[in-house]
Scaffold this motif. Structure first.
Motif, PDB file in Angstrom:
ATOM      1  N   GLU A 127       0.848  -1.185   0.000  1.00  0.00           N
ATOM      2  CA  GLU A 127       0.000   0.000   0.000  1.00  0.00           C
ATOM      3  C   GLU A 127       0.885   1.236   0.000  1.00  0.00           C
ATOM      4  O   GLU A 127       1.799   1.339   0.816  1.00  0.00           O
ATOM      5  N   GLY A 128       0.609   2.165  -0.888  1.00  0.00           N
ATOM      6  CA  GLY A 128       1.400   3.387  -0.955  1.00  0.00           C
ATOM      7  C   GLY A 128       0.538   4.637  -0.941  1.00  0.00           C
ATOM      8  O   GLY A 128      -0.478   4.703  -1.627  1.00  0.00           O
ATOM      9  N   THR A 129       0.957   5.595  -0.129  1.00  0.00           N
ATOM     10  CA  THR A 129       0.330   6.915  -0.097  1.00  0.00           C
ATOM     11  C   THR A 129       1.388   7.912  -0.533  1.00  0.00           C
ATOM     12  O   THR A 129       2.433   8.030   0.115  1.00  0.00           O
ATOM     13  N   PHE A 130       1.143   8.576  -1.652  1.00  0.00           N
ATOM     14  CA  PHE A 130       2.122   9.498  -2.217  1.00  0.00           C
ATOM     15  C   PHE A 130       2.248  10.786  -1.418  1.00  0.00           C
ATOM     16  O   PHE A 130       1.267  11.273  -0.858  1.00  0.00           O
ATOM     17  N   ASN A 131       3.452  11.333  -1.412  1.00  0.00           N
ATOM     18  CA  ASN A 131       3.624  12.724  -1.049  1.00  0.00           C
ATOM     19  C   ASN A 131       2.959  13.548  -2.152  1.00  0.00           C
ATOM     20  O   ASN A 131       2.782  13.050  -3.272  1.00  0.00           O
ATOM     21  N   GLY A 179       2.367  15.246  -5.291  1.00  0.00           N
ATOM     22  CA  GLY A 179       3.127  15.237  -6.535  1.00  0.00           C
ATOM     23  C   GLY A 179       4.166  14.136  -6.630  1.00  0.00           C
ATOM     24  O   GLY A 179       4.901  14.060  -7.614  1.00  0.00           O
ATOM     25  N   GLY A 180       4.228  13.266  -5.633  1.00  0.00           N
ATOM     26  CA  GLY A 180       5.262  12.224  -5.583  1.00  0.00           C
ATOM     27  C   GLY A 180       5.258  11.288  -6.769  1.00  0.00           C
ATOM     28  O   GLY A 180       6.315  10.849  -7.224  1.00  0.00           O
ATOM     29  N   GLN A 181       4.073  10.985  -7.294  1.00  0.00           N
ATOM     30  CA  GLN A 181       3.985  10.063  -8.421  1.00  0.00           C
ATOM     31  C   GLN A 181       4.476  10.680  -9.715  1.00  0.00           C
ATOM     32  O   GLN A 181       4.675   9.981 -10.706  1.00  0.00           O
ATOM     33  N   LEU A 182       4.715  11.978  -9.713  1.00  0.00           N
ATOM     34  CA  LEU A 182       5.195  12.672 -10.911  1.00  0.00           C
ATOM     35  C   LEU A 182       6.706  12.887 -10.901  1.00  0.00           C
ATOM     36  O   LEU A 182       7.249  13.464 -11.839  1.00  0.00           O
ATOM     37  N   THR A 183       7.372  12.435  -9.869  1.00  0.00           N
ATOM     38  CA  THR A 183       8.806  12.688  -9.719  1.00  0.00           C
ATOM     39  C   THR A 183       9.659  11.651 -10.443  1.00  0.00           C
ATOM     40  O   THR A 183       9.235  10.518 -10.669  1.00  0.00           O
ATOM     41  N   GLU A 184      10.868  12.058 -10.778  1.00  0.00           N
ATOM     42  CA  GLU A 184      11.851  11.115 -11.335  1.00  0.00           C
ATOM     43  C   GLU A 184      12.199  10.052 -10.297  1.00  0.00           C
ATOM     44  O   GLU A 184      12.460   8.903 -10.646  1.00  0.00           O
ATOM     45  N   ALA A 185      12.181  10.436  -9.013  1.00  0.00           N
ATOM     46  CA  ALA A 185      12.472   9.480  -7.949  1.00  0.00           C
ATOM     47  C   ALA A 185      11.465   8.334  -7.973  1.00  0.00           C
ATOM     48  O   ALA A 185      11.842   7.166  -7.823  1.00  0.00           O
ATOM     49  N   PHE A 186      10.186   8.648  -8.180  1.00  0.00           N
ATOM     50  CA  PHE A 186       9.166   7.599  -8.246  1.00  0.00           C
ATOM     51  C   PHE A 186       9.403   6.687  -9.439  1.00  0.00           C
ATOM     52  O   PHE A 186       9.318   5.465  -9.325  1.00  0.00           O
ATOM     53  N   LYS A 187       9.708   7.271 -10.593  1.00  0.00           N
ATOM     54  CA  LYS A 187       9.932   6.457 -11.785  1.00  0.00           C
ATOM     55  C   LYS A 187      11.088   5.482 -11.571  1.00  0.00           C
ATOM     56  O   LYS A 187      10.988   4.303 -11.891  1.00  0.00           O
ATOM     57  N   GLU A 188      12.181   5.985 -11.016  1.00  0.00           N
ATOM     58  CA  GLU A 188      13.338   5.118 -10.786  1.00  0.00           C
ATOM     59  C   GLU A 188      13.042   4.078  -9.708  1.00  0.00           C
ATOM     60  O   GLU A 188      13.386   2.896  -9.859  1.00  0.00           O
ATOM     61  N   TYR A 189      12.399   4.511  -8.623  1.00  0.00           N
ATOM     62  CA  TYR A 189      12.038   3.570  -7.555  1.00  0.00           C
ATOM     63  C   TYR A 189      11.167   2.453  -8.115  1.00  0.00           C
ATOM     64  O   TYR A 189      11.398   1.267  -7.861  1.00  0.00           O
ATOM     65  N   SER A 190      10.154   2.821  -8.885  1.00  0.00           N
ATOM     66  CA  SER A 190       9.221   1.854  -9.441  1.00  0.00           C
ATOM     67  C   SER A 190       9.944   0.845 -10.345  1.00  0.00           C
ATOM     68  O   SER A 190       9.745  -0.371 -10.213  1.00  0.00           O
ATOM     69  N   LEU A 235      14.754   6.968  -2.585  1.00  0.00           N
ATOM     70  CA  LEU A 235      13.847   7.330  -3.674  1.00  0.00           C
ATOM     71  C   LEU A 235      12.397   7.155  -3.237  1.00  0.00           C
ATOM     72  O   LEU A 235      11.543   7.995  -3.530  1.00  0.00           O
ATOM     73  N   ARG A 236      12.131   6.061  -2.543  1.00  0.00           N
ATOM     74  CA  ARG A 236      10.784   5.795  -2.027  1.00  0.00           C
ATOM     75  C   ARG A 236      10.325   6.920  -1.107  1.00  0.00           C
ATOM     76  O   ARG A 236       9.178   7.368  -1.176  1.00  0.00           O
ATOM     77  N   GLU A 237      11.231   7.396  -0.271  1.00  0.00           N
ATOM     78  CA  GLU A 237      10.871   8.438   0.694  1.00  0.00           C
ATOM     79  C   GLU A 237      10.564   9.776   0.028  1.00  0.00           C
ATOM     80  O   GLU A 237       9.810  10.579   0.576  1.00  0.00           O
ATOM     81  N   LYS A 293       4.637   9.220   1.111  1.00  0.00           N
ATOM     82  CA  LYS A 293       4.489   9.619   2.512  1.00  0.00           C
ATOM     83  C   LYS A 293       4.481   8.375   3.394  1.00  0.00           C
ATOM     84  O   LYS A 293       5.016   8.368   4.495  1.00  0.00           O
ATOM     85  N   GLU A 294       3.849   7.316   2.879  1.00  0.00           N
ATOM     86  CA  GLU A 294       3.734   6.085   3.656  1.00  0.00           C
ATOM     87  C   GLU A 294       3.692   4.886   2.713  1.00  0.00           C
ATOM     88  O   GLU A 294       3.034   4.941   1.670  1.00  0.00           O
ATOM     89  N   VAL A 295       4.401   3.832   3.087  1.00  0.00           N
ATOM     90  CA  VAL A 295       4.368   2.561   2.355  1.00  0.00           C
ATOM     91  C   VAL A 295       4.193   1.456   3.380  1.00  0.00           C
ATOM     92  O   VAL A 295       4.904   1.410   4.382  1.00  0.00           O
ATOM     93  N   LYS A 296       3.227   0.578   3.116  1.00  0.00           N
ATOM     94  CA  LYS A 296       3.044  -0.613   3.938  1.00  0.00           C
ATOM     95  C   LYS A 296       3.355  -1.819   3.058  1.00  0.00           C
ATOM     96  O   LYS A 296       2.912  -1.896   1.919  1.00  0.00           O
ATOM     97  N   ILE A 297       4.118  -2.756   3.623  1.00  0.00           N
ATOM     98  CA  ILE A 297       4.446  -3.997   2.936  1.00  0.00           C
ATOM     99  C   ILE A 297       3.922  -5.108   3.842  1.00  0.00           C
ATOM    100  O   ILE A 297       4.510  -5.412   4.882  1.00  0.00           O
ATOM    101  N   LEU A 298       2.781  -5.672   3.469  1.00  0.00           N
ATOM    102  CA  LEU A 298       2.073  -6.640   4.291  1.00  0.00           C
ATOM    103  C   LEU A 298       2.243  -8.027   3.688  1.00  0.00           C
ATOM    104  O   LEU A 298       1.991  -8.220   2.498  1.00  0.00           O
ATOM    105  N   LEU A 299       2.685  -8.990   4.500  1.00  0.00           N
ATOM    106  CA  LEU A 299       2.924 -10.353   4.021  1.00  0.00           C
ATOM    107  C   LEU A 299       1.907 -11.313   4.594  1.00  0.00           C
ATOM    108  O   LEU A 299       1.560 -11.240   5.774  1.00  0.00           O
ATOM    109  N   SER A 300       1.470 -12.262   3.753  1.00  0.00           N
ATOM    110  CA  SER A 300       0.552 -13.294   4.209  1.00  0.00           C
ATOM    111  C   SER A 300       1.324 -14.436   4.852  1.00  0.00           C
ATOM    112  O   SER A 300       2.535 -14.553   4.686  1.00  0.00           O
ATOM    113  N   GLU A 301       0.618 -15.265   5.543  1.00  0.00           N
ATOM    114  CA  GLU A 301       1.203 -16.433   6.195  1.00  0.00           C
ATOM    115  C   GLU A 301       1.598 -17.474   5.207  1.00  0.00           C
ATOM    116  O   GLU A 301       1.204 -17.714   4.161  1.00  0.00           O
TER     117      GLU A 301
END
Length: 102
Positions: A12-16, A18-29, A88-90, A94-102
């Motif tokens: 789950e990701g919540t952008f800063n 304009g975060g999705q428009l940044t070069e940092a997002f493109k490279e991170y992705s 780059l993610r930061e 604003k927030e990233v959750k990485i949730l794993l199943s059992e």
């Protein structure tokens, strides 16, 4: 034949602003996707979220990814390649959750 079960990761990701428009997002992705794929990750779905009918903050984007095992999933998000792209993610998120199943 391995007895390990596949592991589903919910990202789950919540952008800063304009975060999705940044070069940092493109490279991170690009680098994050390559890291996951190199370790057997398969994206099962990518969803842009428009509404939350429950409680709490609404993420902007949710990914569902299957990994060969929980151990592999954990390593994908703790290996040196992933650690290198956290700055780059930061910038993008604003927030990233990485949730794993059992």
């Amino acid at each position: 034949m391995t007895s390990e079960k596949p592991c589903i990761a919910i990202l789950e990701g919540t952008f800063n602003e304009g975060g999705q428009l940044t070069e940092a997002f493109k490279e991170y992705s690009q680098r994050s996707n390559a890291n996951g794929q190199a370790n057997g990750g398969v994206v099962l779905g990518k969803y842009l979220i428009t509404e939350n009918l429950g409680q709490g903050q609404t993420p902007h984007v949710v990914f569902v990814v299957e990994f060969p095992s929980r151990k592999v999933a954990e390593s994908v998000f703790s290996n040196e390649e992933y650690k290198a792209i956290i700055p780059l993610r930061e910038i993008a998120f604003k927030e990233v959750k990485i949730l794993l199943s059992e």
